[in-house]
Design a protein around this motif. Structure first.
Motif, PDB file in Angstrom:
ATOM      1  N   PHE A 393       0.817  -1.218   0.000  1.00 38.85           N
ATOM      2  CA  PHE A 393       0.000   0.000   0.000  1.00 38.85           C
ATOM      3  C   PHE A 393       0.848   1.265   0.000  1.00 38.85           C
ATOM      4  N   ARG A 394       2.066   1.177   0.530  1.00 41.73           N
ATOM      5  CA  ARG A 394       2.900   2.384   0.532  1.00 41.73           C
ATOM      6  C   ARG A 394       3.292   2.790  -0.885  1.00 41.73           C
ATOM      7  N   LYS A 395       3.644   1.792  -1.683  1.00 39.08           N
ATOM      8  CA  LYS A 395       3.982   2.082  -3.085  1.00 39.08           C
ATOM      9  C   LYS A 395       2.750   2.616  -3.825  1.00 39.08           C
ATOM     10  N   ALA A 396       1.615   2.002  -3.538  1.00 42.77           N
ATOM     11  CA  ALA A 396       0.380   2.446  -4.196  1.00 42.77           C
ATOM     12  C   ALA A 396       0.060   3.887  -3.799  1.00 42.77           C
ATOM     13  N   LEU A 397       0.239   4.193  -2.511  1.00 41.10           N
ATOM     14  CA  LEU A 397      -0.034   5.559  -2.040  1.00 41.10           C
ATOM     15  C   LEU A 397       0.847   6.581  -2.736  1.00 41.10           C
ATOM     16  N   LYS A 398       2.104   6.210  -2.932  1.00 40.42           N
ATOM     17  CA  LYS A 398       3.036   7.125  -3.612  1.00 40.42           C
ATOM     18  C   LYS A 398       2.503   7.528  -4.980  1.00 40.42           C
ATOM     19  N   LYS A 399       1.961   6.534  -5.695  1.00 42.17           N
ATOM     20  CA  LYS A 399       1.405   6.827  -7.020  1.00 42.17           C
ATOM     21  C   LYS A 399       0.226   7.790  -6.905  1.00 42.17           C
ATOM     22  N   SER A 400      -0.655   7.532  -5.931  1.00 39.41           N
ATOM     23  CA  SER A 400      -1.822   8.416  -5.785  1.00 39.41           C
ATOM     24  C   SER A 400      -1.372   9.836  -5.495  1.00 39.41           C
ATOM     25  N   TYR A 401      -0.419   9.974  -4.564  1.00 38.90           N
ATOM     26  CA  TYR A 401       0.020  11.322  -4.189  1.00 38.90           C
ATOM     27  C   TYR A 401       0.749  12.033  -5.332  1.00 38.90           C
ATOM     28  N   LYS A 402       1.536  11.272  -6.093  1.00 41.49           N
ATOM     29  CA  LYS A 402       2.242  11.881  -7.225  1.00 41.49           C
ATOM     30  C   LYS A 402       1.223  12.417  -8.245  1.00 41.49           C
ATOM     31  N   ASN A 403       0.181  11.636  -8.468  1.00 37.03           N
ATOM     32  CA  ASN A 403      -0.821  12.061  -9.439  1.00 37.03           C
ATOM     33  C   ASN A 403      -1.677  13.214  -8.935  1.00 37.03           C
ATOM     34  N   ILE A 404      -1.948  13.230  -7.633  1.00 40.15           N
ATOM     35  CA  ILE A 404      -2.778  14.308  -7.087  1.00 40.15           C
ATOM     36  C   ILE A 404      -2.130  15.670  -7.333  1.00 40.15           C
ATOM     37  N   GLU A 405      -0.797  15.685  -7.335  1.00 40.34           N
ATOM     38  CA  GLU A 405      -0.109  16.965  -7.569  1.00 40.34           C
ATOM     39  C   GLU A 405      -0.439  17.563  -8.929  1.00 40.34           C
ATOM     40  N   LYS A 406      -0.893  16.724  -9.839  1.00 40.16           N
ATOM     41  CA  LYS A 406      -1.249  17.245 -11.167  1.00 40.16           C
ATOM     42  C   LYS A 406      -2.652  17.854 -11.193  1.00 40.16           C
ATOM     43  N   LEU A 407      -3.435  17.539 -10.166  1.00 40.08           N
ATOM     44  CA  LEU A 407      -4.814  18.043 -10.120  1.00 40.08           C
ATOM     45  C   LEU A 407      -4.833  19.436  -9.535  1.00 40.08           C
ATOM     46  N   HIS A 408      -5.758  20.251 -10.018  1.00 43.11           N
ATOM     47  CA  HIS A 408      -5.892  21.568  -9.409  1.00 43.11           C
ATOM     48  C   HIS A 408      -7.320  22.084  -9.476  1.00 43.11           C
ATOM     49  N   PHE A 409      -7.776  22.642  -8.370  1.00 49.72           N
ATOM     50  CA  PHE A 409      -8.936  23.540  -8.377  1.00 49.72           C
ATOM     51  C   PHE A 409      -8.836  24.436  -7.154  1.00 49.72           C
ATOM     52  N   ASP A 410      -9.510  25.537  -7.215  1.00 48.06           N
ATOM     53  CA  ASP A 410      -9.451  26.530  -6.151  1.00 48.06           C
ATOM     54  C   ASP A 410      -9.888  25.899  -4.817  1.00 48.06           C
ATOM     55  N   ARG A 411      -9.074  26.051  -3.797  1.00 49.34           N
ATOM     56  CA  ARG A 411      -9.308  25.550  -2.438  1.00 49.34           C
ATOM     57  C   ARG A 411      -9.378  24.013  -2.371  1.00 49.34           C
ATOM     58  N   MET A 412      -8.664  23.346  -3.260  1.00 48.88           N
ATOM     59  CA  MET A 412      -8.585  21.882  -3.219  1.00 48.88           C
ATOM     60  C   MET A 412      -7.841  21.440  -1.950  1.00 48.88           C
ATOM     61  N   TYR A 413      -8.320  20.368  -1.328  1.00 46.23           N
ATOM     62  CA  TYR A 413      -7.690  19.856  -0.107  1.00 46.23           C
ATOM     63  C   TYR A 413      -7.701  18.330  -0.117  1.00 46.23           C
ATOM     64  N   TYR A 414      -6.673  17.737   0.455  1.00 44.64           N
ATOM     65  CA  TYR A 414      -6.667  16.282   0.682  1.00 44.64           C
ATOM     66  C   TYR A 414      -5.754  15.983   1.852  1.00 44.64           C
ATOM     67  N   ARG A 415      -5.927  14.844   2.455  1.00 46.51           N
ATOM     68  CA  ARG A 415      -5.044  14.423   3.545  1.00 46.51           C
ATOM     69  C   ARG A 415      -3.784  13.800   2.961  1.00 46.51           C
ATOM     70  N   THR A 416      -2.633  14.171   3.532  1.00 49.81           N
ATOM     71  CA  THR A 416      -1.383  13.630   2.992  1.00 49.81           C
ATOM     72  C   THR A 416      -0.917  12.413   3.794  1.00 49.81           C
ATOM     73  N   ASP A 417      -1.755  11.962   4.767  1.00 49.53           N
ATOM     74  CA  ASP A 417      -1.278  10.928   5.687  1.00 49.53           C
ATOM     75  C   ASP A 417      -2.143   9.666   5.696  1.00 49.53           C
ATOM     76  N   ILE A 418      -2.821   9.390   4.585  1.00 44.82           N
ATOM     77  CA  ILE A 418      -3.633   8.170   4.544  1.00 44.82           C
ATOM     78  C   ILE A 418      -2.705   6.971   4.847  1.00 44.82           C
ATOM     79  N   GLY A 419      -3.181   6.078   5.736  1.00 50.24           N
ATOM     80  CA  GLY A 419      -2.373   4.913   6.103  1.00 50.24           C
ATOM     81  C   GLY A 419      -1.374   5.176   7.204  1.00 50.24           C
ATOM     82  N   PHE A 420      -1.449   6.369   7.829  1.00 55.27           N
ATOM     83  CA  PHE A 420      -0.418   6.775   8.798  1.00 55.27           C
ATOM     84  C   PHE A 420      -0.312   5.830   9.999  1.00 55.27           C
ATOM     85  N   ASP A 421      -1.412   5.141  10.317  1.00 50.48           N
ATOM     86  CA  ASP A 421      -1.429   4.330  11.539  1.00 50.48           C
ATOM     87  C   ASP A 421      -1.125   2.856  11.258  1.00 50.48           C
ATOM     88  N   LEU A 422      -0.723   2.550  10.043  1.00 50.60           N
ATOM     89  CA  LEU A 422      -0.527   1.127   9.695  1.00 50.60           C
ATOM     90  C   LEU A 422       0.959   0.765   9.645  1.00 50.60           C
TER      91      LEU A 422
END
Ligand code: AMP
Ligand code: GLY
Length: 422
Positions: A393-422
């Motif tokens: 899941f860590r490798k998979a998360l990296k892909k999601s986060y890398k791709n999210i950086e390409k997304l944009h809209f005004d006041r866009m928000y997401y958590r950067t710590d999904i899976g933090f407790d695992l």
């Protein structure tokens, strides 16, 4: 066959994505859908509280199968409506009857069901305004934290966990006095379970079942699981701590007796059971049933199912799930939800979204999106879920986060710590 999916979130886009791949699917419709479903199916403007309008749509579009995404139509009895209407006799509706849906629609009913069928859950008692005094006395016998649950559907807000006994008594009084409207006419008070949460998904035809991949979702808006509850900000499947021996306990003590209970009580349940669990030490306890798939859990569970989903759903309708085999992709799946600034409180819609077409090696599941004058715009609190798969899941998360950086809209928000407790 022609298939109609009811709903408009990331969950429904994921269903559409899987069903569109099925060799059995000819035409696919989603009502009301979003900009993502519009790209792979035909969106229909139908109000999901209006069963007659749904019926008309089913007839006009010669629909053979209806997959119900959200709980409201189920709790309102859409399965019973389909079973009773002459013109809908041959339409395969995937979802439980109204009585089955009470497992989600009434926390008290769910607790009674678990008690009756010996399914491990927190100790509890339930109260109404007539028994307010007894409720306060019951709280005195419990230890903090105090868990108060509105019996009915309260848009995910009906559970309060309080440390102070006086506050708990006051909240009990407020709930029974209508804090959540009719949903809190009855309040369940239960023992606090201290552990880590996970969800198990089951597809059942009311007799046979398949245990689908597990998932863990991240419900709070803030990093480190802080702040307000949301519909879910991200999810991971499988849950790393749900090993084979723990899953065996879940199947034996929870899944089997649940399906047996549905059958014994003739609940006419053909659909998904989403079991919210807490692992206390090494033991699983049920905290809630939902009578549908989760969102965003669907975005990580369905992409891991290799078997043709329509084959599974058709077998569910005909009570032949035992004749199918469920093939699971061993890779891990993650999803990260991108939301509108302000969510889960007030937020603006209609912001232009850019970059969704730049995403590579992940799947873009639309939630609150729409198309306006040829542009993709936000249309809800949860906007887009980015799902990725990899060997862990860590490798998979990296892909999601890398791709999210390409997304944009005004006041866009997401958590950067999904899976933090695992
Ligand atoms: P529910 O709406 O029943 O899923 O409850 C909302 C959240 O409250 C759950 O996801 C848990 O985090 C928490 N919760 C519910 N019941 C309990 C309990 N008995 N002990 C501890 N936490 C609970
Ligand atoms: N993600 C939680 C739910 O769908 O209820």
């Amino acid at each position: 066959m022609n298939i109609l999916i009811l709903g408009s979130g990331g969950r429904e886009h994921t269903f559409a994505y899987q069903i569109a791949k099925s060799k059995l699917c000819d035409q696919l419709f989603v009502a009301p859908g979003n900009a993502g479903t519009a790209a792979i199916a035909t969106n229909l403007k139908v109000d999901l509280t209006d069963f007659e309008a749904i019926q008309a749509s089913v007839i006009v579009n010669q629909i053979d199968m209806v997959v119900v995404g959200p709980e409201d139509p189920l709790v309102n009895g859409i399965a019973n409506y389909f079973a009773e209407e002459e013109a809908l006799q041959n339409v395969m509706l995937i979802g439980p009857s109204k009585r089955g849906a009470l497992l989600e629609g009434s926390k008290e009913r769910a607790k009674e069901f678990m008690l009756q069928h010996n399914i491990p859950t927190a100790a509890y008692a339930s109260f109404t305004s007539e028994s307010l005094a007894a409720g306060k006395e019951f709280l005195e016998t419990m230890k903090a934290p105090y868990v108060l649950k509105a019996d009915g559907l309260a848009a995910g807000k009906g559970v309060l966990i309080l440390n102070d006994i006086e506050e708990a008594k006051n909240e009990l009084e407020a709930m029974l006095g209508g804090k959540f409207g009719d949903a809190s006419t009855t309040v369940v008070i239960e023992e606090f379970l201290d552990g880590i949460e996970l969800s198990v998904f089951v597809l059942t035809d009311g007799k046979n079942y398949k245990v689908l991949p597990t998932a863990k979702d991240y419900k709070r808006i803030g990093e480190g699981d802080k702040g307000l509850n949301t519909g879910g900000m991200g999810a991971i499947s499988p849950v790393p701590f749900a090993d084979a021996s723990f899953m065996e306990k879940i199947e034996k003590r929870i899944v089997k007796p649940t399906v047996q209970g549905l059958q014994d009580e003739q609940m006419d349940y053909k659909g998904f059971v989403f079991i919210g669990l807490i692992k206390v030490g090494d033991e699983p306890y049920v905290i809630e049933y939902n009578v549908r798939m989760g969102d965003p859990e669907t975005e990580v569970v369905l992409p891991r199912i290799k078997t043709d989903l329509v084959v599974l759903l058709e077998a569910t309708y005909h009570q032949k799930l035992d004749t199918t085999t469920l093939e699971i992709d061993n890779r891990a799946a993650t999803t990260v939800m991108v939301v509108s600034g302000g969510y889960p409180e007030a937020y603006e819609k209609g912001k232009e979204i850019t970059g969704a077409d730049q995403i590579e090696d992940s799947i873009v599941f639309h939630a609150g999106t729409a198309e306006k004058e040829g542009k993709l715009v936000t249309n809800g609190g949860r906007v887009i879920a980015i799902t990725s798969m990899d060997e862990d899941f860590r490798k998979a998360l990296k892909k999601s986060y890398k791709n999210i950086e390409k997304l944009h809209f005004d006041r866009m928000y997401y958590r950067t710590d999904i899976g933090f407790d695992l």
